[in-house]
Design a protein around this motif. Structure first.
Motif, PDB file in Angstrom:
ATOM      1  N   LYS A  26       0.781  -1.234   0.000  1.00 56.17           N
ATOM      2  CA  LYS A  26       0.000   0.000   0.000  1.00 56.17           C
ATOM      3  C   LYS A  26       0.813   1.284   0.000  1.00 56.17           C
ATOM      4  N   GLY A  27       2.126   1.182   0.236  1.00 59.35           N
ATOM      5  CA  GLY A  27       2.935   2.387   0.394  1.00 59.35           C
ATOM      6  C   GLY A  27       2.915   2.834   1.842  1.00 59.35           C
ATOM      7  N   PRO A  28       3.941   3.569   2.284  1.00 60.14           N
ATOM      8  CA  PRO A  28       4.056   3.916   3.696  1.00 60.14           C
ATOM      9  C   PRO A  28       2.962   4.845   4.207  1.00 60.14           C
ATOM     10  N   ASP A  29       2.397   5.670   3.335  1.00 63.14           N
ATOM     11  CA  ASP A  29       1.386   6.620   3.790  1.00 63.14           C
ATOM     12  C   ASP A  29       0.005   6.000   3.933  1.00 63.14           C
ATOM     13  N   ASN A  30      -0.199   4.828   3.361  1.00 63.61           N
ATOM     14  CA  ASN A  30      -1.534   4.225   3.353  1.00 63.61           C
ATOM     15  C   ASN A  30      -1.672   3.030   4.278  1.00 63.61           C
ATOM     16  N   VAL A  31      -0.733   2.850   5.175  1.00 62.90           N
ATOM     17  CA  VAL A  31      -0.843   1.747   6.126  1.00 62.90           C
ATOM     18  C   VAL A  31      -1.381   2.273   7.446  1.00 62.90           C
ATOM     19  N   ALA A  32      -2.115   1.410   8.125  1.00 61.70           N
ATOM     20  CA  ALA A  32      -2.690   1.764   9.424  1.00 61.70           C
ATOM     21  C   ALA A  32      -2.064   0.875  10.495  1.00 61.70           C
ATOM     22  N   VAL A  33      -1.631   1.492  11.557  1.00 61.35           N
ATOM     23  CA  VAL A  33      -1.007   0.754  12.657  1.00 61.35           C
ATOM     24  C   VAL A  33      -1.960  -0.295  13.211  1.00 61.35           C
ATOM     25  N   ALA A  34      -3.228   0.051  13.357  1.00 58.80           N
ATOM     26  CA  ALA A  34      -4.198  -0.900  13.919  1.00 58.80           C
ATOM     27  C   ALA A  34      -4.292  -2.156  13.060  1.00 58.80           C
ATOM     28  N   GLY A  35      -4.306  -1.985  11.731  1.00 59.10           N
ATOM     29  CA  GLY A  35      -4.381  -3.137  10.829  1.00 59.10           C
ATOM     30  C   GLY A  35      -3.142  -4.004  10.903  1.00 59.10           C
ATOM     31  N   ILE A  36      -1.982  -3.371  10.972  1.00 52.15           N
ATOM     32  CA  ILE A  36      -0.726  -4.125  11.080  1.00 52.15           C
ATOM     33  C   ILE A  36      -0.707  -4.926  12.371  1.00 52.15           C
ATOM     34  N   MET A  37      -1.086  -4.291  13.462  1.00 46.88           N
ATOM     35  CA  MET A  37      -1.086  -4.974  14.758  1.00 46.88           C
ATOM     36  C   MET A  37      -2.085  -6.139  14.759  1.00 46.88           C
ATOM     37  N   ALA A  38      -3.240  -5.941  14.159  1.00 46.68           N
ATOM     38  CA  ALA A  38      -4.245  -7.016  14.109  1.00 46.68           C
ATOM     39  C   ALA A  38      -3.709  -8.212  13.314  1.00 46.68           C
ATOM     40  N   ARG A  39      -3.065  -7.949  12.179  1.00 43.77           N
ATOM     41  CA  ARG A  39      -2.508  -9.047  11.392  1.00 43.77           C
ATOM     42  C   ARG A  39      -1.369  -9.757  12.118  1.00 43.77           C
ATOM     43  N   ALA A  40      -0.716  -9.044  13.018  1.00 40.42           N
ATOM     44  CA  ALA A  40       0.344  -9.663  13.825  1.00 40.42           C
ATOM     45  C   ALA A  40      -0.226 -10.367  15.055  1.00 40.42           C
ATOM     46  N   GLY A  41      -1.566 -10.317  15.213  1.00 34.45           N
ATOM     47  CA  GLY A  41      -2.215 -10.986  16.344  1.00 34.45           C
ATOM     48  C   GLY A  41      -2.109 -10.203  17.642  1.00 34.45           C
ATOM     49  N   LEU A  42      -2.007  -8.874  17.534  1.00 31.70           N
ATOM     50  CA  LEU A  42      -1.832  -8.029  18.714  1.00 31.70           C
ATOM     51  C   LEU A  42      -2.856  -6.907  18.720  1.00 31.70           C
ATOM     52  N   ALA A 116      10.836   8.854  -1.721  1.00 33.12           N
ATOM     53  CA  ALA A 116      11.439  10.118  -2.163  1.00 33.12           C
ATOM     54  C   ALA A 116      10.832  11.297  -1.410  1.00 33.12           C
ATOM     55  N   ARG A 117       9.624  11.116  -0.881  1.00 29.87           N
ATOM     56  CA  ARG A 117       8.930  12.184  -0.158  1.00 29.87           C
ATOM     57  C   ARG A 117       8.961  11.988   1.357  1.00 29.87           C
ATOM     58  N   ASP A 124      17.353   7.953   4.407  1.00 27.62           N
ATOM     59  CA  ASP A 124      18.704   7.410   4.658  1.00 27.62           C
ATOM     60  C   ASP A 124      18.653   5.901   4.822  1.00 27.62           C
ATOM     61  N   ARG A 125      17.637   5.404   5.534  1.00 27.06           N
ATOM     62  CA  ARG A 125      17.496   3.957   5.732  1.00 27.06           C
ATOM     63  C   ARG A 125      17.246   3.261   4.399  1.00 27.06           C
ATOM     64  N   PHE A 126      16.390   3.864   3.569  1.00 27.60           N
ATOM     65  CA  PHE A 126      16.107   3.320   2.246  1.00 27.60           C
ATOM     66  C   PHE A 126      17.376   3.354   1.389  1.00 27.60           C
TER      67      PHE A 126
END
Length: 197
Positions: A26-42, A116-117, A124-126
C-alpha cells in the motif's frame, strides 16, 4: 504480566514483517497501525511497547524489507562464477514472478517514489538498502573487470528497478511482458551473459 526479552523481540519481529508486507502493498502513507497490529495478532495498544511512532515503525520495516530481499538472494551470491551470479540476479529480478510479487519482492521498484517524499532518516534507511543491493551487484561486476564496479552497479540497478517498475505500472499485459523481456535482453547482451545460466 511481564514478557521475556526474547518474547518481546519475537513479537517486534512479527510486527515488522507484517508492516513490511503492508508497506510494500500500500505504500508507507496508506498503512494503518491498527491493521498491522491485528494481522500480527496483537492489539493496537501494544504498538507503543515496541515503537514510539508510525514513522519509527516504517523506518524499521525498511530494514526488514531489505533483509528479506537479501535472504532470498543468498544462494545467488554463493555461486562463485561472476557471469552466473549476474545472470541469476537479472533472471530473477526481471521475471514475471518478481513483477507480480509486489508484496514480497524487492522494495525498490514498488517504493522508490513513496520514499522520495519521506523524512530524511527514512530516506537514509532506504538509501542504505539501495547501497546494499548495489554492493551485491558490484561484487560480480568487479570480478568481470569493471574498473568502477560501484558506478556500474548503480547503472545496472537503475535499469533493473526501472524495468520492473514500468512493467508493473502499465495496464497492457503484452507491453508489461515486453518491458521485462527487452530490459532482460539488453542487460544480458551488454554484460555478455548469454551463455551463463
Amino acid at each position: 504480566m511481564r514478557y521475556s526479552t526474547e518474547h518481546k523481540a519475537e513479537t517486534r519481529e512479527r510486527v515488522l514483517k507484517e508492516a513490511a508486507k503492508e508497506i510494500r502493498a500500500k505504500g508507507p502513507d496508506n498503512v494503518a497501525v491498527a491493521g498491522i497490529m491485528a494481522r500480527a495478532g496483537l492489539t493496537h495498544g501494544g504498538f507503543y511497547a515496541h515503537f514510539p511512532s508510525k514513522d519509527a515503525l516504517v523506518k524499521e520495516a525498511i530494514g526488514t524489507m531489505f533483509a528479506d530481499a537479501r535472504a532470498r538472494t543468498e544462494k545467488i551470491d554463493a555461486n562463485g562464477d561472476p557471469h552466473r551470479v549476474l545472470r541469476a540476479y537479472v533472471d530473477f529480478y526481471l521475471s514475471p514472478a518478481h513483477r507480480d510479487s509486489r508484496d514480497r519482492g524487492c522494495p525498490l521498484p514498488t517504493l522508490s517514489g513513496d520514499f522520495a517524499r519521506s523524512q530524511p532518516a527514512t530516506r537514509d534507511r532506504f538509501g542504505a538498502g539501495v547501497e546494499g543491493i548495489a554492493g551485491r551487484l558490484a561484487a560480480p561486476l568487479a570480478k568481470l573487470g569493471y574498473a568502477d564496479a560501484a558506478a556500474e552497479s548503480h547503472a545496472l540497478l537503475a535499469q533493473l528497478v526501472g524495468g520492473v517498475a514500468l512493467a508493473r505500472a502499465v495496464g497492457d499485459p503484452l507491453l508489461s511482458d515486453a518491458l521485462l523481456a527487452d530490459t532482460h535482453a539488453s542487460i544480458v547482451a551488454r554484460y555478455g551473459l548469454e551463455a551463463a545460466q
